[in-house]
Design an enzyme around this catalytic site. Structure first.
Site, PDB file in Angstrom:
ATOM      1  CG  ASP A   1      -1.845  -1.247   1.415  1.00  0.00           C
ATOM      2  OD1 ASP A   1      -2.369  -1.522   0.233  1.00  0.00           O
ATOM      3  OD2 ASP A   1      -2.118  -1.619   2.456  1.00  0.00           O
TER       4      ASP A   1
ATOM      5  CG  ASP B   1       2.142   3.624  -4.624  1.00  0.00           C
ATOM      6  OD1 ASP B   1       2.166   2.627  -4.652  1.00  0.00           O
ATOM      7  OD2 ASP B   1       1.182   4.305  -4.884  1.00  0.00           O
TER       8      ASP B   1
ATOM      9  CE  LYS C   1      11.468  18.031   7.512  1.00  0.00           C
ATOM     10  NZ  LYS C   1      11.885  16.664   7.588  1.00  0.00           N
TER      11      LYS C   1
ATOM     12  CG  ASP D   1      14.539  13.762  14.253  1.00  0.00           C
ATOM     13  OD1 ASP D   1      15.189  14.102  15.210  1.00  0.00           O
ATOM     14  OD2 ASP D   1      14.207  14.192  13.173  1.00  0.00           O
TER      15      ASP D   1
END
Length: 220
Positions: A8, A10, A148, A173
């Site tokens: 599941d 990719d 991010k 992390d």
């Protein structure tokens, strides 16, 4: 250790510092080496250096400038790029990270590095650890102008590489970053149990954590 549903998945999105590389280098540089060099170069005590630097760290944590060497060079009046070279011998892979990278690439997964590291930090580490051949892309959040931790980073990443979040695995992390990825819809998320080899396991809260990359590729 979780068992991943590799059929599941990719796309594999991977952080760098603390995920593929031992976080000891960065922790030592920012918490030990930089305060010491700041004290020496500005002619003050180590204790005074930490007192001056701490509010700057607290004020900028989690923002794009937190990861920017140009910003810190200006703020601290120090040649941060050059100082990072002084401890570059500490840059090291986490155990079996290269084995994991080779396996997922061999399995035909799309493998992309996404890091908050400044491009200069990324280049320094790639000079010492041969990571680039494993990846389709090496993306710094500075390329997009958002860290991010921000939803805007994930929107920019989606526009750039066109991945399916639900069929993607992301390993990082940092818990706020994992939560940001979850809110965006990334379907498979893992934290890192021991990002710094000189410290013990960290609390990864609601996220399952990878401690052994060899075990993670079971069933690939």
């Amino acid at each position: 250790m979780p068992t991943l549903p590799w059929r599941d998945i990719d796309t594999v999105l991977l952080d760098m510092d603390g995920t593929l590389l031992d976080l000891h280098y960065d922790n030592h540089f920012w918490m030990e080496h930089l305060p010491q060099r700041y004290a020496e170069l500005h002619g003050i005590s180590r204790a005074m250096a930490e007192l001056e630097m701490q509010p700057l760290f607290e004020r900028n944590a989690g923002q794009l400038q937190w990861y920017c060497l140009d910003f810190w060079s200006s703020e601290l009046r120090l040649p941060v790029r050059e100082l990072k070279l002084e401890t570059a011998h500490l840059i090291a892979l986490r155990p079996d990270a290269d084995t994991f990278l080779a396996a997922i690439k061999q399995a035909g997964k799309r493998v992309i590095l996404i890091t908050n590291a400044h491009r200069d930090s990324l280049s320094l580490k790639l000079e010492r650890i041969e990571l680039a051949p494993y990846f389709e892309r090496l993306i710094s959040s500075h390329d997009y102008g958002f860290p991010k931790e921000s939803r805007q980073f994930w929107d920019a990443l989606q526009a750039d590489i066109g991945f399916d979040p639900g069929r993607s695995l992301f390993i990082d992390d940092t818990l706020p970053i994992l939560r940001s990825a979850r809110e965006f819809g990334v379907g498979h998320l893992l934290a890192v149990s021991v990002p710094d080899s000189r410290k013990g396991p960290k609390d990864t809260a609601e996220f399952a954590a990878v401690g052994d990359y060899q075990a993670l590729i079971a069933g690939l």
